[in-house]
Design an enzyme around this catalytic site. Structure first.
Site: not given
Ligand code: CS2
Ligand code: MG
Length: 405
Positions: A147, A159, A212, A214, A238, A264, A285, A341, A405
């Site tokens: 990643r 991020y 990612d 985020h 992601e 996630e 995830r 991950e 965030w």
């Protein structure tokens, strides 16, 4: 066999982890991870006040019934605090079942579907050059999937970078209140394609790459980013947008063939149901801790398999080695597992508290055949590391508007 006690620990072993031990009258115990980053104490209290007293005297072999009892019996179903607490209990019960059977948990799930678990690591950096150097050394270490995250030149707040931290497992912030960062979507969108262009130019097409976002974009921005990154053949992008409104993904999907990953922060299969059933995502995830345990995650995997969605469990540094071990058992079994991950073996402090035999070789993770989850927790050692309040950062746009965030 009966449950005689449930002990709950919260320790800042490099960072904060919530750990439980379920003790039985026959001396066998199981361990579970109940860490919810930044909200640890809510889970501790939930476990101590609302779960432990209800489980004393019960038969720990009844994993499914205990799960249903905690899920349906709460009346107030779902939510991260409830489901993380249930997840910790569920992991510990599978650990006990494995120890009693003398088998690793993956055997109880149905046995191995693969010889090892493909891991993806993180190449983070303050600049593209730094990310490229890390990517190069990770390829040498054997990683097949990496990643990429880079800080944005001239902006504070992308991020996934290390900031002032020296070790990935350090607390997000040792200030007791959330740090405030800044976000600028335009700068980000103009920058990210260059990160991936460089990676392909310097390291070729074989290494699988992901990224990612985020949850920082609007749906149409997400659609555009997916398109912009198509030439670089990502394994997945992601969390481009939050999935509060699952319909959002229809719009993104209409515009891009870049594979999408999310989950996630999902707590139950209901968070993922429309996304999976409408084939709006490619990777799920969800985690054993925040998704309520091994028991529901295997059901999610089976449901996802019907739609060709593959599992890629969350494995950030705020999941303890217990959740990491539970994932590896799950990943070894799940027929539709894709990638795990993995952010490394932790700090010396973590390794003195969590005893765990894990190996990484040529891109794959291997776990021992020890009965149960194969990870132990040293209470006395953990007591040296008291909990420290710590929060993830918050983000604002440059004009001060609150953002994710
Ligand atoms: C992340 C996490 O690993 C990931 O994909 O999104 O690092 C996430 O920021 C943390 O788990 C939040 O606690
Ligand atoms: Mg993520």
């Amino acid at each position: 066999m009966k449950i005689t006690a449930i002990k709950v620990f919260v320790n800042s072993v490099s960072r904060n982890f919530v750990t439980i031990k379920i003790i039985t009258d026959e001396g066998t115990y199981g361990v579970g991870d109940g860490t919810l980053n930044g909200r640890e104490i809510a889970v501790v209290k939930y476990l101590e006040e609302h779960i432990a007293p209800c489980l004393i005297g019960r038969d720990p072999s009844q994993i499914e019934d205990i799960w249903q009892y905690l899920f349906k019996g709460a009346y107030w179903r779902k939510g991260p605090v409830t489901m993380t607490a249930i997840g910790a209990i569920d992991m510990a019960l599978w650990d006990i079942k494995g120890k009693v059977a003398g088998m690793p948990v993956y055997q109880l799930l149905g046995g191995k579907s693969r010889k090892g678990v493909t891991a993806y690591g993180h190449a983070n950096g303050e600049s593209i050059d730094e990310v490229m150097a890390t990517l190069g050394s990770m390829i040498e270490e054997g990683y097949k999937v990496v990643r990429l995250q880079s800080a944005l030149p001239g902006a504070k707040g992308t991020y996934g970078t290390m900031g002032g931290k020296k070790n990935y497992y350090e607390l997000q912030s040792d200030r007791p209140l959330p740090p405030e960062l800044e976000w600028n979507t335009a700068k980000y969108m103009n920058f990210v394609p260059e990160l991936f262009r460089r990676a392909r130019a310097e390291y070729g097409n074989e290494i699988r790459l992901c990224h990612d976002v985020h949850n920082r974009l609007t749906p149409i921005e997400a659609a555009r980013l997916g398109k912009l990154l198509e030439p670089y053949d990502l394994l997945f992008l992601e969390d481009m947008v939050p999935a509060d409104n699952q319909d959002t993904f229809k719009l993104i999907r209409q515009h891009t063939t870049t594979p999408l990953a999310i989950g996630e922060i999902f707590n139950t299969v209901w968070d993922a149901k429309d996304l999976i059933q409408n084939q709006l995502i490619d990777y799920c995830r969800m985690a054993v801790s925040h998704g309520g345990g091994i028991t529901p995650l295997r059901k999610v995997a089976d449901f996802a398999a019907m739609y060709n969605v593959r599992m890629a469990p969350h494995g950030a540094p705020d999941l303890s080695p217990i959740a990491c071990a539970a994932h590896i058992h799950f990943d070894l079994w799940a027929p539709n597992f894709a990638v795990q991950e993995f952010v490394g073996f932790g700090t010396p402090a973590m390794n003195s508290v969590f005893k765990f035999d894990l190996k990484f070789d040529d891109g794959l993770l291997y776990i021992t055949d020890a009965p149960g989850l194969g990870v132990d927790f040293d209470e006395a050692e953990a007591a040296k590391y008291p909990y420290k309040r710590s929060y993830l950062p918050v983000n604002r746009l440059e004009d001060g508007t609150m953002w994710g965030w």
